[in-house]
Design a protein around this motif. Sequence first.
Motif, PDB file in Angstrom:
ATOM      1  N   ILE A  75       6.552 -67.848 -25.472  1.00 17.61           N
ATOM      2  CA  ILE A  75       7.298 -68.413 -24.345  1.00 17.61           C
ATOM      3  C   ILE A  75       8.067 -67.300 -23.635  1.00 17.61           C
ATOM      4  O   ILE A  75       8.047 -67.212 -22.410  1.00 17.61           O
ATOM      5  N   GLU A  76       8.712 -66.432 -24.410  1.00 27.38           N
ATOM      6  CA  GLU A  76       9.469 -65.332 -23.810  1.00 27.38           C
ATOM      7  C   GLU A  76       8.569 -64.402 -23.005  1.00 27.38           C
ATOM      8  O   GLU A  76       8.930 -63.983 -21.904  1.00 27.38           O
ATOM      9  N   ARG A  77       7.381 -64.073 -23.538  1.00 24.06           N
ATOM     10  CA  ARG A  77       6.447 -63.194 -22.815  1.00 24.06           C
ATOM     11  C   ARG A  77       6.021 -63.822 -21.497  1.00 24.06           C
ATOM     12  O   ARG A  77       5.947 -63.148 -20.469  1.00 24.06           O
ATOM     13  N   VAL A  88       7.627 -66.159 -19.683  1.00 22.68           N
ATOM     14  CA  VAL A  88       8.754 -66.207 -18.756  1.00 22.68           C
ATOM     15  C   VAL A  88       8.996 -64.821 -18.157  1.00 22.68           C
ATOM     16  O   VAL A  88       9.192 -64.680 -16.950  1.00 22.68           O
ATOM     17  N   ASP A  89       8.953 -63.779 -18.989  1.00 25.68           N
ATOM     18  CA  ASP A  89       9.136 -62.409 -18.489  1.00 25.68           C
ATOM     19  C   ASP A  89       8.042 -62.033 -17.490  1.00 25.68           C
ATOM     20  O   ASP A  89       8.318 -61.388 -16.476  1.00 25.68           O
ATOM     21  N   LYS A  94       8.744 -63.781 -14.174  1.00 29.00           N
ATOM     22  CA  LYS A  94       9.864 -63.120 -13.488  1.00 29.00           C
ATOM     23  C   LYS A  94       9.423 -61.808 -12.849  1.00 29.00           C
ATOM     24  O   LYS A  94       9.925 -61.424 -11.802  1.00 29.00           O
ATOM     25  N   VAL A 118       8.129 -68.694 -30.154  1.00 28.23           N
ATOM     26  CA  VAL A 118       9.179 -68.366 -29.197  1.00 28.23           C
ATOM     27  C   VAL A 118       8.810 -67.097 -28.438  1.00 28.23           C
ATOM     28  O   VAL A 118       9.027 -66.992 -27.230  1.00 28.23           O
ATOM     29  N   SER A 119       8.190 -66.146 -29.134  1.00 26.65           N
ATOM     30  CA  SER A 119       7.810 -64.890 -28.474  1.00 26.65           C
ATOM     31  C   SER A 119       6.770 -65.133 -27.372  1.00 26.65           C
ATOM     32  O   SER A 119       6.795 -64.462 -26.344  1.00 26.65           O
TER      33      SER A 119
END
Length: 140
Positions: A32-34, A36-37, A40, A29-30
């Motif tokens: 994917i979060e990295r 996406v961030d 952005k 999950v981390s």
Amino acid sequence: MKSKNVTKREEYQRVFSCFDKSQQGNVSVSTIERCVDAIKAGEKAVPQEETADTHTHKSLELDEFVKLVEEGDEVDKENDLKQAFNMYEESEGITPKSLKRMLSLLGESKSLEECEVMISQFDTNRDGIVNFDEFRVMMQ
């Protein structure tokens, strides 16, 4: 952009494989979060290869990834679609130049000519730009 003969499942598999650099069938999950961030922030999203200790952290398999992507009510999906569209948009829509830039941020290099061909597949009014309605159809 996906072509009309690629199924949603195949498209999800392709995106999932970009995250799953180690080809172990799961993505943290981390990670994917990295990514996406980074997108952005207008930076290049580069998933890192998972390490052995990643398995102690929350990770997603393909089916869980698909469920995550497809979750949400229609209002959430519409808002997500608008946010995704706005990441590409330059003026009134997605141009070959803005598509090339976004694909580069995602780690996929395409020529301007290739981007023009991709745009033309979904540009129903033939103005050389993918507007939001055309983008919505493309993402279905």
